[in-house]
Design a protein around this motif. Sequence first.
Motif, PDB file in Angstrom:
ATOM      1  N   LYS A  79       0.935  -1.210   0.115  1.00 52.67           N
ATOM      2  CA  LYS A  79       0.057   0.140   0.006  1.00 52.67           C
ATOM      3  C   LYS A  79       0.868   1.434  -0.092  1.00 52.67           C
ATOM      4  N   VAL A  91      -6.605  -6.213  -7.027  1.00 51.44           N
ATOM      5  CA  VAL A  91      -7.051  -5.335  -6.180  1.00 51.44           C
ATOM      6  C   VAL A  91      -6.404  -3.916  -6.156  1.00 51.44           C
ATOM      7  N   THR A 116      -6.915  -2.321  -9.096  1.00 48.65           N
ATOM      8  CA  THR A 116      -8.360  -1.559  -9.295  1.00 48.65           C
ATOM      9  C   THR A 116      -8.187  -0.249  -8.356  1.00 48.65           C
ATOM     10  N   LEU A 117      -7.258  -0.126  -7.389  1.00 42.22           N
ATOM     11  CA  LEU A 117      -7.126   1.010  -6.440  1.00 42.22           C
ATOM     12  C   LEU A 117      -6.387   2.124  -7.355  1.00 42.22           C
ATOM     13  N   ALA A 170     -14.739   5.513  -3.475  1.00 46.87           N
ATOM     14  CA  ALA A 170     -14.722   4.171  -3.622  1.00 46.87           C
ATOM     15  C   ALA A 170     -13.166   3.645  -3.424  1.00 46.87           C
ATOM     16  N   PHE A 171     -12.197   4.388  -3.896  1.00 46.15           N
ATOM     17  CA  PHE A 171     -10.934   4.107  -3.521  1.00 46.15           C
ATOM     18  C   PHE A 171     -10.651   3.858  -1.864  1.00 46.15           C
ATOM     19  N   ILE A 216     -12.847   3.464   0.499  1.00 46.74           N
ATOM     20  CA  ILE A 216     -13.241   2.383   1.104  1.00 46.74           C
ATOM     21  C   ILE A 216     -12.892   1.178   0.956  1.00 46.74           C
ATOM     22  N   TYR A 217     -12.422   0.888  -0.444  1.00 46.86           N
ATOM     23  CA  TYR A 217     -11.979  -0.464  -0.690  1.00 46.86           C
ATOM     24  C   TYR A 217     -10.481  -0.785  -0.260  1.00 46.86           C
ATOM     25  N   ALA A 261     -11.111  -1.780   3.265  1.00 45.31           N
ATOM     26  CA  ALA A 261     -11.748  -2.955   3.297  1.00 45.31           C
ATOM     27  C   ALA A 261     -10.691  -3.953   2.898  1.00 45.31           C
ATOM     28  N   HIS A 262     -10.035  -3.932   2.133  1.00 43.24           N
ATOM     29  CA  HIS A 262      -8.902  -4.714   1.653  1.00 43.24           C
ATOM     30  C   HIS A 262      -7.843  -5.239   2.517  1.00 43.24           C
ATOM     31  N   LYS A 300      -7.844  -9.304   3.522  1.00 43.14           N
ATOM     32  CA  LYS A 300      -6.826  -9.829   3.031  1.00 43.14           C
ATOM     33  C   LYS A 300      -5.797 -10.415   4.262  1.00 43.14           C
TER      34      LYS A 300
END
Length: 179
Positions: free
Chosen positions: A48, A103, A106-107, A121-122, A124-125, A128-129, A133
């Motif tokens: 990340k 993922v 997608t981010l 959405a970025f 939140i995802y 959540a990821h 994960k």
Amino acid sequence: MWLRRASSLILVGAFTKSAQFPFHFWLPDAMAAPSPVSAYLHSATMVKAGIYLIARFNHDIGGTALWQDTILFTGAATMIFAGLLSYRQSDLKRLLAYSTLSVLGTLVMLLGIGSKLAIKAFFIYLIAHSLYKGTLFLVAGTLDHETGTRDVLKLGGLWKAMPVTAALASFSMMGVIPR
């Protein structure tokens, strides 16, 4: 001209750190690590960091055609390429690594889209990821320890033998917060 060079260097560094295409190869190969290390590497801090760098510079450099198009297309390519590569995997940890790659793509793609909804959405995802994960990598380690294999073709029906592990992993994927 200097902004273009600086943007390119920042993106190459961020894409390498977050395993974006064509720098995606290192993430699945890092699966030799023990499960707690894998959970750390692939759900939170390690991969990340590159995504965070792109997000931090997105406000300052974002909006330029070079920046937005590069992260949009790189993210989309990573998402699709990793998804296709995951179909051929039977090792549980490698399968999770390729889903992590998808993922991450997608981010990055959401940052490239850049709309208010995409940025929401970025975030939140991203959260959540990180939450689900890590649990899945720890479950993969538990399954490997208890069964002696990570081959998904041999792991069918384990929810009967390991109901607590199955429940924890399921709740993590659903976003259930323990109280």
